[in-house]
Design a protein around this motif. Structure first.
Motif, PDB file in Angstrom:
ATOM      1  N   THR A 121       0.820  -1.214   0.000  1.00 24.06           N
ATOM      2  CA  THR A 121       0.000   0.000   0.000  1.00 24.06           C
ATOM      3  C   THR A 121       0.853   1.264   0.000  1.00 24.06           C
ATOM      4  O   THR A 121       0.352   2.350   0.273  1.00 24.06           O
ATOM      5  CB  THR A 121      -0.897   0.040   1.242  1.00 24.06           C
ATOM      6  OG1 THR A 121      -0.070   0.080   2.424  1.00 24.06           O
ATOM      7  CG2 THR A 121      -1.798  -1.186   1.309  1.00 24.06           C
ATOM      8  N   SER A 154      -5.089  12.550   7.536  1.00 25.76           N
ATOM      9  CA  SER A 154      -5.317  11.148   7.181  1.00 25.76           C
ATOM     10  C   SER A 154      -3.972  10.440   7.062  1.00 25.76           C
ATOM     11  O   SER A 154      -3.031  10.981   6.473  1.00 25.76           O
ATOM     12  CB  SER A 154      -6.094  11.041   5.867  1.00 25.76           C
ATOM     13  OG  SER A 154      -5.419  11.697   4.813  1.00 25.76           O
ATOM     14  N   THR A 174      -1.844   6.244   7.228  1.00 25.78           N
ATOM     15  CA  THR A 174      -1.947   4.789   7.156  1.00 25.78           C
ATOM     16  C   THR A 174      -1.936   4.191   8.557  1.00 25.78           C
ATOM     17  O   THR A 174      -1.062   4.519   9.370  1.00 25.78           O
ATOM     18  CB  THR A 174      -0.780   4.210   6.339  1.00 25.78           C
ATOM     19  OG1 THR A 174      -0.762   4.809   5.046  1.00 25.78           O
ATOM     20  CG2 THR A 174      -0.915   2.702   6.193  1.00 25.78           C
ATOM     21  N   PHE A 206      -6.383   4.804   7.882  1.00 24.68           N
ATOM     22  CA  PHE A 206      -6.894   4.008   6.766  1.00 24.68           C
ATOM     23  C   PHE A 206      -5.939   2.851   6.488  1.00 24.68           C
ATOM     24  O   PHE A 206      -4.757   2.914   6.817  1.00 24.68           O
ATOM     25  CB  PHE A 206      -7.054   4.882   5.519  1.00 24.68           C
ATOM     26  CG  PHE A 206      -8.075   5.971   5.678  1.00 24.68           C
ATOM     27  CD1 PHE A 206      -9.416   5.726   5.417  1.00 24.68           C
ATOM     28  CD2 PHE A 206      -7.700   7.225   6.134  1.00 24.68           C
ATOM     29  CE1 PHE A 206     -10.367   6.717   5.597  1.00 24.68           C
ATOM     30  CE2 PHE A 206      -8.650   8.232   6.322  1.00 24.68           C
ATOM     31  CZ  PHE A 206      -9.985   7.970   6.044  1.00 24.68           C
ATOM     32  N   THR A 234      -4.572   1.882   3.731  1.00 22.79           N
ATOM     33  CA  THR A 234      -3.522   2.132   2.743  1.00 22.79           C
ATOM     34  C   THR A 234      -3.240   3.614   2.604  1.00 22.79           C
ATOM     35  O   THR A 234      -4.082   4.467   2.913  1.00 22.79           O
ATOM     36  CB  THR A 234      -3.924   1.591   1.358  1.00 22.79           C
ATOM     37  OG1 THR A 234      -4.952   2.429   0.805  1.00 22.79           O
ATOM     38  CG2 THR A 234      -4.417   0.160   1.441  1.00 22.79           C
ATOM     39  N   GLN A 252      -2.989   5.024  -0.222  1.00 21.24           N
ATOM     40  CA  GLN A 252      -3.879   5.469  -1.297  1.00 21.24           C
ATOM     41  C   GLN A 252      -5.213   5.928  -0.730  1.00 21.24           C
ATOM     42  O   GLN A 252      -5.785   6.931  -1.177  1.00 21.24           O
ATOM     43  CB  GLN A 252      -4.075   4.344  -2.325  1.00 21.24           C
ATOM     44  CG  GLN A 252      -2.838   4.029  -3.150  1.00 21.24           C
ATOM     45  CD  GLN A 252      -1.944   2.970  -2.527  1.00 21.24           C
ATOM     46  OE1 GLN A 252      -1.945   2.789  -1.302  1.00 21.24           O
ATOM     47  NE2 GLN A 252      -1.186   2.275  -3.354  1.00 21.24           N
ATOM     48  N   ASP A 253      -5.738   5.199   0.263  1.00 23.04           N
ATOM     49  CA  ASP A 253      -6.986   5.599   0.908  1.00 23.04           C
ATOM     50  C   ASP A 253      -6.824   6.948   1.605  1.00 23.04           C
ATOM     51  O   ASP A 253      -7.731   7.790   1.574  1.00 23.04           O
ATOM     52  CB  ASP A 253      -7.427   4.548   1.927  1.00 23.04           C
ATOM     53  CG  ASP A 253      -7.858   3.242   1.289  1.00 23.04           C
ATOM     54  OD1 ASP A 253      -8.316   3.263   0.137  1.00 23.04           O
ATOM     55  OD2 ASP A 253      -7.733   2.193   1.951  1.00 23.04           O
ATOM     56  N   SER A 254      -5.682   7.128   2.247  1.00 18.58           N
ATOM     57  CA  SER A 254      -5.424   8.398   2.936  1.00 18.58           C
ATOM     58  C   SER A 254      -5.386   9.553   1.951  1.00 18.58           C
ATOM     59  O   SER A 254      -5.952  10.626   2.195  1.00 18.58           O
ATOM     60  CB  SER A 254      -4.095   8.316   3.695  1.00 18.58           C
ATOM     61  OG  SER A 254      -4.148   7.345   4.713  1.00 18.58           O
ATOM     62  N   LEU A 293      -6.795   9.642  -1.024  1.00 21.13           N
ATOM     63  CA  LEU A 293      -8.133   9.841  -1.581  1.00 21.13           C
ATOM     64  C   LEU A 293      -9.002  10.651  -0.624  1.00 21.13           C
ATOM     65  O   LEU A 293      -9.779  11.523  -1.045  1.00 21.13           O
ATOM     66  CB  LEU A 293      -8.794   8.495  -1.875  1.00 21.13           C
ATOM     67  CG  LEU A 293     -10.220   8.553  -2.440  1.00 21.13           C
ATOM     68  CD1 LEU A 293     -10.250   9.294  -3.764  1.00 21.13           C
ATOM     69  CD2 LEU A 293     -10.777   7.139  -2.613  1.00 21.13           C
ATOM     70  N   THR A 294      -8.871  10.381   0.681  1.00 17.52           N
ATOM     71  CA  THR A 294      -9.629  11.126   1.682  1.00 17.52           C
ATOM     72  C   THR A 294      -9.272  12.612   1.626  1.00 17.52           C
ATOM     73  O   THR A 294     -10.150  13.479   1.735  1.00 17.52           O
ATOM     74  CB  THR A 294      -9.352  10.554   3.081  1.00 17.52           C
ATOM     75  OG1 THR A 294      -9.769   9.189   3.106  1.00 17.52           O
ATOM     76  CG2 THR A 294     -10.112  11.313   4.148  1.00 17.52           C
TER      77      THR A 294
END
Length: 269
Positions: A42, A144, A146, A175, A177, A179-181, A183-184
């Motif tokens: 991630t 945000s 990981t 989050f 990953t 990537q999720d962080s 995106l948030t």
């Protein structure tokens, strides 16, 4: 493992006369003839998935190390927080996941350092939250990060620092990953995210005009390493010997260049 120890390890590899890498241990591995490694894919550009396949600097490096050891590298992709328990429980032989080295982790695993990197504060392009870096401008903001990564520790330390000054604390969103962080942050549900300097470069390259960095790079001499079980000198010695070879034959430098990491990440001069 402190910075003096890391520097000494790097100098030892650089000064050593290359020899044939040791074979993989004959016993004690999850699977004979293979290095079973844990990774949390991630964290681009070190380990991530593209087209359903693992890729990244660390993935290429472990393949090169396994080749030197006349073995195979087999990945077990999992959440970052599960890596050390999987290693301690004997389900993997090695952690190969750009793990930041710190004293707490060093109590649980033995590290083999191979890079040093820094971190940056990333905000939306245009910086609507008016954050100026890892400073008091973060107080009262949402960050945000990981889950279980060094960035979570950094954000929680900032929360404590803000509150100690009588300022509003930092709201930390975690989050699975990076990537999720990111995106948030892009969606406006966070004001900033923390990521490694190489990770920040990846974000700004892949989605130009969406993110920007603010403030100075921080903790820019943080070492990352592969991790073996405490006292597992057989795997530790084999990996060190193989790492010596890929440094000596130029593979290590080629991987740094391939993944567009700054030359400053190398611990081998």
């Amino acid at each position: 493992m402190n910075k003096t120890t890391i520097a000494a390890f790097a100098l030892t590899l650089c000064a050593a006369t290359p020899v044939a890498a040791a074979e993989l241990p004959a016993t004690g591995l999850v699977e004979d003839g293979s290095l079973t490694y844990g990774v949390a894919a991630t964290f681009a550009p070190f380990e991530f998935q593209k087209g359903g396949q693992l890729t990244g600097f660390d993935i290429d490096m472990i393949q090169a190390l396994a080749k030197k050891l006349n073995g195979q590298a087999k990945a077990m992709n999992m959440e970052f927080k599960g890596l050390i328990p999987a290693l301690s429980g004997g389900r993997i032989d090695l952690i190969n996941s750009a793990m930041y080295m710190n004293a707490k982790r060093a109590e649980q695993v033995d590290f083999i350092p191979y890079l040093k990197i820094g971190n940056q504060v990333i905000v939306q392009a245009g910086n609507p939250a008016k954050i100026t870096g890892r400073d008091d401008s973060l107080c009262g903001k949402t960050i945000s990060v990981t889950l279980g990564g060094i960035q979570e520790n950094q954000a929680r330390a900032d929360d404590e620092r803000c509150k100690a000054k009588g300022l509003d604390g930092v709201k930390v969103l975690t989050f699975p990953t990076a990537q999720d962080s990111a995106l948030t942050l892009r969606q406006g549900r966070a004001d900033a995210t923390f990521d490694s300097t190489p990770g920040a470069v990846v974000l700004q390259t892949e989605v130009p005009g969406v993110y920007e960095t603010v403030g100075a790079e921080f903790e820019s001499d943080t070492s990352i390493g592969m991790a073996t079980r405490k006292g597992d000198t057989a795997v530790q010695g084999a990996i060190k010997a193989a790492l010596e070879e890929i440094v000596a034959d130029g593979t290590y430098k080629q991987l740094i260049e391939k993944w567009k990491l700054p030359a400053s990440v190398s611990i081998f001069n």
